[in-house]
Design a protein around this motif. Structure first.
Motif, PDB file in Angstrom:
ATOM      1  N   ILE A 155       9.559 -62.113  18.575  1.00 30.95           N
ATOM      2  CA  ILE A 155       9.907 -60.868  17.885  1.00 30.95           C
ATOM      3  C   ILE A 155      11.381 -60.546  18.090  1.00 30.95           C
ATOM      4  O   ILE A 155      12.093 -60.150  17.159  1.00 30.95           O
ATOM      5  CB  ILE A 155       9.017 -59.715  18.384  1.00 30.95           C
ATOM      6  N   SER A 156      11.856 -60.712  19.340  1.00 32.39           N
ATOM      7  CA  SER A 156      13.262 -60.447  19.636  1.00 32.39           C
ATOM      8  C   SER A 156      14.165 -61.370  18.830  1.00 32.39           C
ATOM      9  O   SER A 156      15.149 -60.935  18.225  1.00 32.39           O
ATOM     10  CB  SER A 156      13.516 -60.628  21.135  1.00 32.39           C
ATOM     11  N   ARG A 157      13.820 -62.670  18.834  1.00 28.90           N
ATOM     12  CA  ARG A 157      14.617 -63.636  18.080  1.00 28.90           C
ATOM     13  C   ARG A 157      14.529 -63.362  16.586  1.00 28.90           C
ATOM     14  O   ARG A 157      15.535 -63.460  15.860  1.00 28.90           O
ATOM     15  CB  ARG A 157      14.125 -65.057  18.391  1.00 28.90           C
ATOM     16  N   GLY A 158      13.345 -62.980  16.107  1.00 26.29           N
ATOM     17  CA  GLY A 158      13.175 -62.662  14.696  1.00 26.29           C
ATOM     18  C   GLY A 158      14.021 -61.481  14.274  1.00 26.29           C
ATOM     19  O   GLY A 158      14.597 -61.458  13.177  1.00 26.29           O
ATOM     20  N   THR A 159      14.117 -60.472  15.153  1.00 23.43           N
ATOM     21  CA  THR A 159      14.966 -59.312  14.873  1.00 23.43           C
ATOM     22  C   THR A 159      16.422 -59.734  14.757  1.00 23.43           C
ATOM     23  O   THR A 159      17.152 -59.293  13.863  1.00 23.43           O
ATOM     24  CB  THR A 159      14.812 -58.257  15.982  1.00 23.43           C
ATOM     25  N   GLY A 160      16.838 -60.626  15.682  1.00 18.81           N
ATOM     26  CA  GLY A 160      18.209 -61.129  15.620  1.00 18.81           C
ATOM     27  C   GLY A 160      18.481 -61.903  14.338  1.00 18.81           C
ATOM     28  O   GLY A 160      19.540 -61.763  13.723  1.00 18.81           O
ATOM     29  N   MET A 161      17.494 -62.727  13.919  1.00 17.29           N
ATOM     30  CA  MET A 161      17.661 -63.501  12.688  1.00 17.29           C
ATOM     31  C   MET A 161      17.725 -62.594  11.469  1.00 17.29           C
ATOM     32  O   MET A 161      18.487 -62.846  10.529  1.00 17.29           O
ATOM     33  CB  MET A 161      16.520 -64.501  12.556  1.00 17.29           C
ATOM     34  N   ALA A 162      16.927 -61.523  11.481  1.00 17.15           N
ATOM     35  CA  ALA A 162      16.974 -60.561  10.375  1.00 17.15           C
ATOM     36  C   ALA A 162      18.336 -59.886  10.309  1.00 17.15           C
ATOM     37  O   ALA A 162      18.896 -59.686   9.223  1.00 17.15           O
ATOM     38  CB  ALA A 162      15.863 -59.520  10.553  1.00 17.15           C
ATOM     39  N   ALA A 163      18.889 -59.556  11.490  1.00 12.85           N
ATOM     40  CA  ALA A 163      20.217 -58.946  11.520  1.00 12.85           C
ATOM     41  C   ALA A 163      21.271 -59.919  11.011  1.00 12.85           C
ATOM     42  O   ALA A 163      22.204 -59.534  10.295  1.00 12.85           O
ATOM     43  CB  ALA A 163      20.546 -58.495  12.949  1.00 12.85           C
ATOM     44  N   GLN A 164      21.126 -61.195  11.369  1.00 14.87           N
ATOM     45  CA  GLN A 164      22.078 -62.203  10.889  1.00 14.87           C
ATOM     46  C   GLN A 164      21.986 -62.381   9.376  1.00 14.87           C
ATOM     47  O   GLN A 164      23.006 -62.575   8.697  1.00 14.87           O
ATOM     48  CB  GLN A 164      21.820 -63.526  11.606  1.00 14.87           C
ATOM     49  N   MET A 165      20.770 -62.311   8.841  1.00 11.45           N
ATOM     50  CA  MET A 165      20.606 -62.393   7.393  1.00 11.45           C
ATOM     51  C   MET A 165      21.254 -61.180   6.715  1.00 11.45           C
ATOM     52  O   MET A 165      21.907 -61.312   5.664  1.00 11.45           O
ATOM     53  CB  MET A 165      19.128 -62.463   7.039  1.00 11.45           C
ATOM     54  N   ALA A 166      21.091 -60.007   7.328  1.00  8.25           N
ATOM     55  CA  ALA A 166      21.709 -58.801   6.781  1.00  8.25           C
ATOM     56  C   ALA A 166      23.229 -58.921   6.795  1.00  8.25           C
ATOM     57  O   ALA A 166      23.914 -58.427   5.885  1.00  8.25           O
ATOM     58  CB  ALA A 166      21.267 -57.581   7.588  1.00  8.25           C
ATOM     59  N   VAL A 167      23.768 -59.580   7.832  1.00  7.51           N
ATOM     60  CA  VAL A 167      25.217 -59.801   7.903  1.00  7.51           C
ATOM     61  C   VAL A 167      25.685 -60.643   6.724  1.00  7.51           C
ATOM     62  O   VAL A 167      26.707 -60.342   6.092  1.00  7.51           O
ATOM     63  CB  VAL A 167      25.586 -60.492   9.241  1.00  7.51           C
ATOM     64  N   GLN A 168      24.933 -61.715   6.416  1.00  7.45           N
ATOM     65  CA  GLN A 168      25.306 -62.575   5.279  1.00  7.45           C
ATOM     66  C   GLN A 168      25.351 -61.771   3.980  1.00  7.45           C
ATOM     67  O   GLN A 168      26.278 -61.923   3.172  1.00  7.45           O
ATOM     68  CB  GLN A 168      24.298 -63.720   5.143  1.00  7.45           C
ATOM     69  N   ILE A 169      24.355 -60.911   3.797  1.00  8.20           N
ATOM     70  CA  ILE A 169      24.290 -60.104   2.571  1.00  8.20           C
ATOM     71  C   ILE A 169      25.448 -59.108   2.521  1.00  8.20           C
ATOM     72  O   ILE A 169      26.131 -58.954   1.495  1.00  8.20           O
ATOM     73  CB  ILE A 169      22.941 -59.369   2.496  1.00  8.20           C
ATOM     74  N   ALA A 170      25.689 -58.421   3.653  1.00 10.90           N
ATOM     75  CA  ALA A 170      26.728 -57.387   3.686  1.00 10.90           C
ATOM     76  C   ALA A 170      28.120 -57.991   3.519  1.00 10.90           C
ATOM     77  O   ALA A 170      28.936 -57.484   2.734  1.00 10.90           O
ATOM     78  CB  ALA A 170      26.641 -56.610   4.996  1.00 10.90           C
ATOM     79  N   VAL A 171      28.393 -59.055   4.239  1.00  6.54           N
ATOM     80  CA  VAL A 171      29.714 -59.687   4.147  1.00  6.54           C
ATOM     81  C   VAL A 171      29.928 -60.259   2.746  1.00  6.54           C
ATOM     82  O   VAL A 171      31.019 -60.156   2.178  1.00  6.54           O
ATOM     83  CB  VAL A 171      29.864 -60.791   5.218  1.00  6.54           C
ATOM     84  N   GLY A 172      28.890 -60.844   2.167  1.00  4.15           N
ATOM     85  CA  GLY A 172      28.995 -61.369   0.816  1.00  4.15           C
ATOM     86  C   GLY A 172      29.310 -60.286  -0.197  1.00  4.15           C
ATOM     87  O   GLY A 172      30.111 -60.492  -1.122  1.00  4.15           O
ATOM     88  N   ALA A 173      28.685 -59.117  -0.029  1.00  6.02           N
ATOM     89  CA  ALA A 173      28.918 -58.011  -0.959  1.00  6.02           C
ATOM     90  C   ALA A 173      30.324 -57.449  -0.830  1.00  6.02           C
ATOM     91  O   ALA A 173      30.914 -57.005  -1.825  1.00  6.02           O
ATOM     92  CB  ALA A 173      27.885 -56.906  -0.709  1.00  6.02           C
ATOM     93  N   LEU A 174      30.879 -57.467   0.381  1.00  8.84           N
ATOM     94  CA  LEU A 174      32.178 -56.832   0.615  1.00  8.84           C
ATOM     95  C   LEU A 174      33.351 -57.808   0.512  1.00  8.84           C
ATOM     96  O   LEU A 174      34.421 -57.440   0.033  1.00  8.84           O
ATOM     97  CB  LEU A 174      32.192 -56.182   2.002  1.00  8.84           C
ATOM     98  N   ALA A 175      33.154 -59.046   0.989  1.00 13.94           N
ATOM     99  CA  ALA A 175      34.261 -59.997   1.054  1.00 13.94           C
ATOM    100  C   ALA A 175      34.042 -61.234   0.212  1.00 13.94           C
ATOM    101  O   ALA A 175      34.904 -62.116   0.179  1.00 13.94           O
ATOM    102  CB  ALA A 175      34.520 -60.402   2.512  1.00 13.94           C
ATOM    103  N   GLY A 176      32.892 -61.320  -0.466  1.00 15.13           N
ATOM    104  CA  GLY A 176      32.622 -62.444  -1.336  1.00 15.13           C
ATOM    105  C   GLY A 176      32.313 -63.733  -0.589  1.00 15.13           C
ATOM    106  O   GLY A 176      32.215 -63.758   0.644  1.00 15.13           O
ATOM    107  N   PRO A 177      32.163 -64.834  -1.324  1.00 15.73           N
ATOM    108  CA  PRO A 177      31.845 -66.131  -0.711  1.00 15.73           C
ATOM    109  C   PRO A 177      32.870 -66.570   0.326  1.00 15.73           C
ATOM    110  O   PRO A 177      32.527 -67.218   1.311  1.00 15.73           O
ATOM    111  CB  PRO A 177      31.832 -67.090  -1.912  1.00 15.73           C
ATOM    112  N   ALA A 178      34.141 -66.207   0.117  1.00 15.42           N
ATOM    113  CA  ALA A 178      35.181 -66.600   1.072  1.00 15.42           C
ATOM    114  C   ALA A 178      34.931 -65.967   2.436  1.00 15.42           C
ATOM    115  O   ALA A 178      35.141 -66.594   3.480  1.00 15.42           O
ATOM    116  CB  ALA A 178      36.556 -66.203   0.548  1.00 15.42           C
ATOM    117  N   GLY A 179      34.482 -64.714   2.434  1.00 15.60           N
ATOM    118  CA  GLY A 179      34.183 -64.030   3.691  1.00 15.60           C
ATOM    119  C   GLY A 179      33.016 -64.665   4.416  1.00 15.60           C
ATOM    120  O   GLY A 179      33.060 -64.860   5.639  1.00 15.60           O
TER     121      GLY A 179
END
Length: 447
Positions: free
Chosen positions: A28-52
């Motif tokens: 569960i702890s690792r899954g929470t971390g993976m979900a946060a990492q996935m959210a990072v990919q989405i957020a960074v992509g929305a703000l800085a694009g593929p280059a980010g």
């Protein structure tokens, strides 16, 4: 005898249930971390694009790889040694200070080498970026190594859940916080800021780990005094010391990363970009399951070390069997669900119909052997046989590469998946055979 066997079976059931519960909380702890990492990919992509996203991915990949390089095998040694002297606060402190100095020394050497490349102009000749990305990677390398050192120490002191939580959640949460500030227009979006937030998250996680370990120093010192009256525990078993072990810990860590990244190292030379993408989807999906299996080492690594230090061959056999049962209990249902959902997942990731299932079937076959053999490689590292693990890694890496090249040329990503699955199976089968023989050697040495 039947009554005794029945009693043993009844007694072992609660232990297995407790082990499954601990594995579940770690998952569960690792899954929470993976979900946060996935959210990072989405957020960074929305703000800085593929280059980010690309810059952040390069930062993580190269930072962790160089972190393993400058770590010099010290995190693995910490997991093994501190599992045995957990009651000795002064010994714990001395060991961590010595390991930290080693990591910082290697980091200084790495930084000097990179500075030479930049000043001499060789960095540009080699196609290396000399901007914020290179800076973040070099700064992060020692932070990654020190984070692993203190995380493995916390695991050795039976704080695996806290260590896993700090390892996997702090950095993505800091990056997400930075993305929120960018979205609210408090700060301007830039690649340098996102990379700086990644470095800051790594540093924050490390600081929290150091605080946790320092708290443990005080409690272990008190426990040690209670045991002997002079702050030491003479009953603690000594770590198994083998010549050249630090080098093998170091090389094993590097080879494990090389084995994990092997398909992506050779695929650009053998298949199209589309084939690389198809394999990457299967790899990432299966990685969700295999990461959960790796988490078991946080719990059972220290137990292996303690049993090996007392030459408890029966205990090692029991512990290995437990990791096999838990691994299969996690992997089989999760893999079955993934295979059933292969077609919807292919559609979700914009893959052609029927293109994902063959890859998943092959890779699941290899990982099934991985689950069935338990934590054989971890047991070798924790019980004075890191040199055996190194030899097995070299053999399996070379065999996998030899198979992957012709199969990749003939059948593309599917052929490479077959080679990787075969390599995983080979590695784990020979590790299991080696570890069974190694365990018997403890029994032979016991009077």
């Amino acid at each position: 005898m039947p009554d005794s066997a029945t009693h043993t079976g009844i007694a072992s059931a609660p232990k297995l249930t407790a082990a499954m519960w601990k594995a579940g909380t770690l998952a569960i702890s690792r899954g929470t971390g993976m979900a946060a990492q996935m959210a990072v990919q989405i957020a960074v992509g929305a703000l800085a694009g593929p280059a980010g996203i690309g810059a952040l991915q390069l930062h993580m990949a190269w930072g962790s790889l160089l972190g393993e390089l400058v770590g010099a095998g010290e995190p693995t040694r910490a997991l093994r040694d501190h599992s045995l002297n957990s009651q000795q606060g002064s010994g714990l402190k001395r060991g961590l200070l010595k390991a930290s100095k080693t990591i910082l020394l290697y980091s200084a050497a790495l930084g000097t080498f990179v500075l030479f490349l930049v000043l001499s102009g060789l960095a540009e000749t080699l196609g290396l970026s000399t901007g914020s990305l290179l800076t973040s990677i070099i700064v992060s390398a020692p932070l990654f190594a020190l984070t692993r050192l203190f995380a493995e120490t916390l695991k050795a002191l039976d704080h695996a859940l806290w260590a896993v939580s700090l390892e996997n959640s702090i950095m993505p949460l800091v990056i997400l916080g930075t993305c929120a500030l960018i979205a609210l227009e408090v700060v301007a979006v830039s690649q340098a800021l996102i990379l700086a937030s990644a470095v800051g998250g790594l540093l924050l996680g490390l600081c929290l780990m150091i605080i946790s370990v320092r708290q443990r120093w005080g409690s272990t010192r008190a426990n040690g005094a209670a045991h002997t009256g002079d702050g030491s525990d003479k009953n603690n078993p000594k770590p198994i010391s083998v010549r050249g072990e630090s080098l093998h810990f170091w090389l094993n860590g590097l080879l494990n990363i090389a084995f994990l990244q092997l398909p992506f190292l050779i695929m650009p030379w053998l298949v199209s970009v589309e084939e690389v993408g198809r394999y990457a989807v299967a790899h990432k999906l299966l990685n969700v399951i295999t990461t959960l299996l790796i988490l078991l080492s946080a719990v059972y690594g220290p137990k292996f070390a303690r049993a090996a230090a007392t030459a408890d061959s029966a205990g090692l056999t029991t512990l290995l069997g437990t990791t096999q049962r838990i691994s299969l209990a996690i992997f089989v249902p999760a893999a079955a669900i993934m295979l059933i959902l292969a077609e919807p997942l292919a559609t979700l990731f914009s893959l052609d119909e029927g293109s994902l299932l063959p890859l998943l079937l092959l890779l699941c076959g290899g990982q099934l052997i991985n689950a069935a053999t338990g934590l054989a490689g971890v047991l070798l590292n924790m019980s004075g046989a890191a040199h055996l693990e190194f030899r097995l890694l070299v053999v399996s890496w070379l065999a996998t590469t030899t198979l992957a090249v012709p199969l990749g040329l003939y059948a593309g990503a599917t052929g490479i998946a077959g080679a990787i699955a075969g390599g995983i199976a080979l590695r784990n089968v020979i590790s299991y055979v080696a570890v069974r023989r190694h365990i018997k050697s403890f029994g032979a040495e016991t009077p």
